[in-house]
Design a protein around this motif. Structure first.
Motif, short mmCIF file in Angstrom:
data_model
loop_
_atom_site.label_atom_id
_atom_site.label_comp_id
_atom_site.label_asym_id
_atom_site.label_seq_id
_atom_site.Cartn_x
_atom_site.Cartn_y
_atom_site.Cartn_z
N ALA A 1 47.75 41.43 27.82
CA ALA A 1 48.45 41.57 29.10
C ALA A 1 48.61 43.03 29.47
O ALA A 1 48.39 43.42 30.62
CB ALA A 1 49.80 40.87 29.03
N SER A 2 48.95 43.87 28.48
CA SER A 2 49.22 45.25 28.87
C SER A 2 47.93 46.08 29.00
O SER A 2 47.95 47.15 29.57
CB SER A 2 50.22 45.91 27.90
OG SER A 2 49.76 45.80 26.59
N SER B 1 45.21 44.84 30.47
CA SER B 1 44.46 44.35 31.62
C SER B 1 44.58 45.29 32.80
O SER B 1 45.67 45.78 33.11
CB SER B 1 44.98 42.98 32.03
OG SER B 1 44.90 42.10 30.95
N LYS B 2 43.46 45.51 33.45
CA LYS B 2 43.51 46.29 34.69
C LYS B 2 44.05 45.41 35.80
O LYS B 2 44.87 45.81 36.60
CB LYS B 2 42.12 46.82 35.04
CG LYS B 2 41.62 47.80 33.99
CD LYS B 2 40.36 48.51 34.47
CE LYS B 2 39.66 49.20 33.31
NZ LYS B 2 38.72 48.30 32.57
N ARG B 3 43.55 44.17 35.82
CA ARG B 3 44.13 43.16 36.70
C ARG B 3 44.61 42.03 35.81
O ARG B 3 43.80 41.45 35.08
CB ARG B 3 43.10 42.65 37.69
CG ARG B 3 42.89 43.64 38.81
CD ARG B 3 42.05 43.04 39.88
NE ARG B 3 40.66 43.39 39.65
CZ ARG B 3 39.72 43.16 40.57
NH1 ARG B 3 40.02 42.57 41.69
NH2 ARG B 3 38.48 43.52 40.33
N LEU B 4 45.89 41.73 35.88
CA LEU B 4 46.50 40.85 34.88
C LEU B 4 45.72 39.55 34.69
O LEU B 4 45.34 39.20 33.58
CB LEU B 4 47.95 40.56 35.27
CG LEU B 4 48.73 39.81 34.17
CD1 LEU B 4 48.83 40.64 32.91
CD2 LEU B 4 50.10 39.43 34.66
N GLU C 1 51.64 54.58 31.49
CA GLU C 1 50.45 54.53 32.35
C GLU C 1 49.35 55.47 31.88
O GLU C 1 48.20 55.32 32.24
CB GLU C 1 50.82 54.80 33.82
CG GLU C 1 51.47 56.14 34.13
CD GLU C 1 52.95 56.19 33.75
OE1 GLU C 1 53.52 55.11 33.42
OE2 GLU C 1 53.54 57.28 33.75
N SER D 1 55.18 44.30 29.69
CA SER D 1 53.92 44.44 30.44
C SER D 1 54.05 43.85 31.84
O SER D 1 53.45 44.37 32.78
CB SER D 1 52.74 43.83 29.66
OG SER D 1 53.06 42.58 29.18
N VAL D 2 54.85 42.80 31.99
CA VAL D 2 55.08 42.27 33.34
C VAL D 2 55.78 43.34 34.18
O VAL D 2 55.39 43.63 35.31
CB VAL D 2 55.93 40.98 33.29
CG1 VAL D 2 56.41 40.58 34.68
CG2 VAL D 2 55.13 39.86 32.65
N HIS E 1 55.72 46.58 33.81
CA HIS E 1 54.79 47.66 34.18
C HIS E 1 53.84 47.24 35.28
O HIS E 1 53.56 47.99 36.19
CB HIS E 1 53.98 48.10 32.95
CG HIS E 1 54.80 48.85 31.96
ND1 HIS E 1 55.68 49.83 32.32
CD2 HIS E 1 54.89 48.74 30.60
CE1 HIS E 1 56.28 50.31 31.24
NE2 HIS E 1 55.82 49.65 30.18
N THR E 2 53.34 46.00 35.16
CA THR E 2 52.39 45.52 36.16
C THR E 2 53.04 45.47 37.54
O THR E 2 52.47 45.95 38.53
CB THR E 2 51.90 44.10 35.80
OG1 THR E 2 51.62 44.08 34.41
CG2 THR E 2 50.67 43.73 36.59
N MET F 1 52.06 47.62 40.77
CA MET F 1 51.65 46.95 42.01
C MET F 1 52.45 47.46 43.20
O MET F 1 51.90 47.75 44.25
CB MET F 1 51.80 45.44 41.86
CG MET F 1 50.45 44.82 41.70
SD MET F 1 50.24 43.11 41.41
CE MET F 1 51.63 42.18 41.51
#
Lengths: 501, 146, 346
Positions: free
Chosen positions: A151-152, A154-157, A289, A484-485, A487-488, A492
């Motif tokens: 998950a962490s 991934s460039k796109r989750l 990041e 990771s959620v 951060h994503t 975004m």
């Protein structure tokens, strides 16, 4: 002191020789520490136990450490456990910081190696008793925890998760192997491929296929334009200084501890260690990041963990008679050949051998550091070799590695090609290679631990109720996913804010 | 363990257990694929349209010779290596004898602005590198090579 | 530059020529012989035993012999492909037990290949319980199962590790018909997985080995890891040939306590079941019979000389040379006996 009489100049020479050969094996993509130990095992027949162990432990430490060289310089993990080293090591090379990355890596390796040796020396029997508290259930949770790195990374989750799941799917192809307790039935392959795919795809050929041949195909498509990685920049790169380790003590120790701990669990294996410590560094980092884009702390986390493994994997070997990874499994052969029996009473009954081993491990780590530190300036120049010479050479060595990894299987060489083409085409449609590989590495273990847990207990709730350790691991998993959620979502928002939507 | 009252109970039939986990993975893949279609669907369609447009206008822009040359050479390399290896069983000769021309050809395929010096280096590299690998691995360490 | 290059090449070629094996052998075997084994581990008993034999053969015939741990399915594949005698295989009873248990990737070795000479026995196949277990010996276990107690036995399915389990189940069936359902397999992987199931209380009995588990039997009873042997499947005569020191602190005398007739698991109501893990050669069916003869003859010389026996015994193997013809009929008979057992509990 009995031990002093056992330590001859020969002993130290053999450690040094072992480390040197080990580094070379580790540095060749596809050649592993396990292979180095296995091919040199016959050389120990003529030596006594002390000297035999000196050679083999030198090979082990050298082999694990050498993996960082191609990982950093060529983006090809030399051994599976250096997969996470590529994430930041190679971007550093691209920025012209190859030498710095290598030196950061080996310093972290030294720390991890010594840390785990210390833990091994002080706590081996106690930790072995702790390790046997990890049944299939806890081991499954550890693997699940390691999988959260997908998950962490991934460039796109969603795409990253899909790539990871696809990696798991590929790892399941073939026989559900009876040697891990499966029922020996085939799955996920058409009848006409059974002859080839019976034993599934081997990890190393997949790894070097995707990273080695995959990259070469990408370059070939573009016409292999640049002659070498920007050599001017490389020369000008800032000099290495130990100041990169400022503020990294927690990272070093945590990663070393994770490596030692994961190494200690039989069957969980080396790659999980560096993957786990990399995830943790990403979660706890002040600048998450930056990881994956050439941050030294990523190299530190990965390398400290995979050398931490060495001491860790020796713990169950020496205090339970059970190897912690594939390399220590070969070491068992060396002991049996010398008529030394391994098991819970080994240390007590063979105190001298035990002390000698500790000396060998510690000395091997120091030798490794010394050799690498001074050779690195020259090794790092590999990236200045023109690509038209470098790529054919890499391909040839990948072939040797793939063929030799299972002691001479031609299908493993074809696996190289299959996954090289797969990675090259896959990336065009957005496949994320790192999550895929991590899924592939961990998939088989995830299956066995999960299915075996359910076979024994017959209920899903057992994963939550088995033990306090299980609950603790769930805590870690939840934190890791939450991070990771978080951060994503933040990334975004930033992106959307930036583009003015 | 009274399995009746436990809604999470699962009985795995050992003879069928090889399909249990793969089935879960299939569902996960399906769900993720649908989610990707849902979330990124429009983006993907745009992307494909853009690509198709540029294809109509410019065709595919890539180095045909080097790409297909690489693939062809690699396939020939693997096939020949095994075939030659069987002529001289267990000596690693298949690897040694086929690697040399393969490396030379691949280097010649990749090199730009070719000149006499480069050709010499390429040939030297193509002979020495496989020989070193073969000698050290197959002869000194007795590693089985094709 | 060119001059230097030529020089390097000359030196290199000279090295290569020097490294070529001496072709001194007068039999059909020459050059490099590859021995593939049915195990992927270079730390296990198959590799160890094969190395001992390979080294002796190399010296006796004067050729290079290399052992490759490619694993069962790949070894069988290579063996059926290469008929020129440059590849032979060494494996053990798993090769036909896998077929009897219907594991994918195993063929009938007596039809698809030529069975060659046997070379050694690993006498260590054992069954163990926790030291605190209520079952004192194998008879207690059979009785308990007969009375309706469920006994969970941790094994690796489909071969050497399962055959003792099948025999136990068969013995219960013979003595307490219907009660064999109480002997339940817990299918798992290698020794560490089996041990772990015992530590976790997920198994009552585990398939173990004298070599790997002997130290566990010497731990104090209050240690979670402490175990006790209840049964060794080896024949009495096999254990009697071991060195008197046995393994670790467990002497040959101690080991004899756990084999028939002291630990009795009946095979058919009259005689006891025994299982010795025997290592033997396998050849391609179309391989030159002269090579079969040459290896037989060479092994005979080696075993007559007597040095290999010492090496084998020091590594806790029991020397067991039987030339091809004898080995074939012997192993076929062994296979037939086990087939009856496996069929009867199916």
């Amino acid at each position: 002191m009995e031990i002093l009489s056992l330590l001859s100049p020969m002993f130290f020479l053999l450690v040094m020789f072992g480390v040197l050969v080990g580094i070379i094996f580790g540095a060749i993509p596809g050649m592993t520490a396990t292979m180095a130990v296995a091919v040199c095992l016959p050389m120990t027949y003529g030596l006594d136990l002390t000297n035999g162990l000196a050679l083999l432990l030198g090979l082990y430490v050298g082999g694990i450490s050498g993996g960082l060289v191609p990982a950093i310089l060529l983006n090809i993990p030399g051994t599976p456990s250096s997969i996470t080293t590529t994430f930041d090591g190679y971007p550093m090379t691209q920025k012209g910081l190859g030498e710095q990355a290598l030196k950061t890596g080996i310093t972290a390796s030294l720390f991890g190696g010594l840390f785990s040796a210390l833990v091994l020396f002080l706590f081996a029997p106690t930790l072995a008793d702790f390790a046997i508290k990890f049944s299939y259930i806890e081991k499954f949770l550890i693997i699940l925890f390691a999988l959260t790195v997908i998950a962490s990374l991934s460039k796109r989750l969603l795409v990253g998760l899909f790539s990871g799941a696809l990696g798991i799917w590929f790892s399941l192809i073939g026989t559900y192997d009876i040697s891990v307790g499966g029922n020996g039935e085939y799955r996920l392959m058409p009848e006409f491929l059974v002859d080839y795919l019976e034993s599934g795809f081997s990890l190393l050929p997949v790894l070097i296929g995707m990273f080695g041949l995959g990259t070469i195909l990408q370059e070939a498509e573009k016409g292999v334009r640049e002659e070498a990685v920007d050599s001017v920049k490389f020369q000008k790169g800032a000099a290495f200084s130990f100041s990169v380790f400022k503020g990294q003590f927690v990272n070093l120790t945590r990663s070393g501890a994770i490596g030692t701990f994961v190494g200690m669990l039989p069957g969980v294996g080396g790659s999980a260690a560096s993957v786990l410590s990399y995830t943790q560094q990403k979660n706890f980092s002040k600048e998450p990041e930056k990881l994956g884009k050439g941050a030294p702390e990523g190299v530190i986390a990965s390398e400290s963990a995979n050398n931490g493994l060495t001491g860790g994997a020796l713990i169950p070997l020496l205090s339970l008679g059970i190897p912690g990874d594939s390399t220590t499994a070969v070491l068992i052969g060396a002991f049996t050949l010398q008529g030394i029996q391994l098991g819970p009473l080994f240390i007590g009954e063979n105190l001298d051998t035990w002390n000698v081993m500790m000396v060998a491990v510690i000395f091997a780590n120091i030798v490794m550091f010394t050799i690498m530190f001074f050779a690195i300036r020259h090794i790092a120049k590999v990236v200045t070799v023109p690509k038209y010479l470098l790529y054919p050479g890499i391909l040839m060595m990948c072939v040797v590695g793939a063929y030799a990894i299972n002691y001479g299987v031609m299908f493993d060489v074809w696996t190289l090609l299959i996954f090289g083409v797969f990675a090259w085409l896959g990336q065009k449609v957005g496949l994320e290679v790192a999550p895929f590989i991590i899924g592939f590495i961990l998939g088989g273990q995830a299956e066995v631990y999960f299915v075996k847990s359910l076979e024994s207990f017959g209920t899903l709730t057992i994963f939550f109720t088995k033990s306090p350790i299980a609950i603790f691991l769930w805590g870690l998993i939840v934190i890791s996913v939450a991070y990771s959620v978080h951060h994503t979502v933040r990334a975004m928002r930033r992106k959307n804010g930036g583009s003015g939507v | 363990m009274n399995q009746e009252s436990d809604p999470f109970s699962i009985a795995i039939d050992f003879p069928q257990s090889h399909l249990f986990f793969p089935n879960i993975v299939h569902w996960v893949l399906l769900i993720l694929a649908l989610s990707i279609a849902l979330v990124h669907g429009r983006e993907i369609i745009h992307h494909v349209q853009g690509w198709a447009e540029s294809y109509r206008e410019h065709g595919l822009d890539y180095d045909r010779l080097r790409l297909f040359g690489t693939l062809g050479l690699v396939i020939a390399y693997f096939l020949l290596m095994n075939w030659v290896g069987q002529l001289f069983p267990n000596t690693g000769m298949g690897f040694l004898l086929v690697s040399m021309p393969f490396m030379a050809l691949l280097s010649l395929l990749y090199v730009h602005d070719i000149n006499r010096k480069k050709v010499l280096i390429i040939l030297a590299n193509a002979i020495i590198a496989p020989f070193m690998a073969w000698y050290v691995l197959a002869q000194l360490f007795f590693i089985t090579l094709p | 530059m060119l001059n230097k290059l030529t020089k390097t090449l000359c030196v290199a070629t000279a090295c290569a020529v020097a490294a070529m094996p001496v072709l001194a052998a007068d039999g059909p075997l020459r050059g490099n012989l590859r021995v593939v084994i049915g195990s992927k581990s270079t730390g296990g008993d198959t590799y160890q035993n094969s190395s001992i034999v390979a080294e002796a053969l190399a010296e006796n015939i004067g050729i290079n012999v290399k052992v490759d741990a490619v694993g069962a399915s790949e070894a069988f594949k290579v063996l059926s492909r290469v008929s020129n005698g440059s590849v032979v295989m060494i494996f053990h009873d798993q090769s036909y037990l896998g077929w009897l248990y219907g594991v994918k990737g195993y063929d009938n070795i007596f039809e698809e290949y030529t069975v060659g000479p046997t070379v050694a026995i690993n006498p260590g196949n054992a069954y163990a319980v926790p030291k605190s277990s209520p079952y004192q010996n194998i008879e207690d276990i059979i009785q308990a199962a007969g009375k309706g107690e469920k006994i969970r036995v941790a094994i690796q399915p489909g071969g050497v590790s399962e055959i003792g389990f099948s025999a136990l189940k068969n013995a219960v069936k013979l003595r307490f018909p219907g009660a064999e359902e109480n002997i339940v397999a817990v299918n798992t992987g290698g020794q560490s997985d089996k041990n772990q199931l015992l530590f976790d209380g997920q198994a009552d009995v585990i398939n173990a080995s004298v070599q790997a588990n002997e130290q566990y039997t010497r731990l104090p009873e209050d240690d979670q890891k402490a175990m006790r042997f209840v049964w060794l499947t080896a024949r009495k005569e096999t254990i009697e040939q071991a060195n008197p020191e046995g393994m670790g602190e467990t002497s040959r005398e101690d080991l004899l306590e756990f084999v028939t007739p002291n630990a009795s698991v009946t095979q058919d109501g009259t005689k006891d079941f025994t299982f010795d893990k025997e290592f033997f050669f396998l050849y391609n069916k179309d391989m030159d019979p002269a090579i079969v003869e040459q290896i037989d003859a060479s092994l005979k010389e080696i075993f007559d000389a007597g040095a290999i026996q010492e090496t084998q015994k020091n590594s806790f193997f029991i020397p067991n040379f039987m030339p091809s013809a004898e080995a074939q009929s012997y192993l076929m008979d062994k296979r037939d006996q086990y087939e009856v057992i496996i069929e009867s509990i199916r």
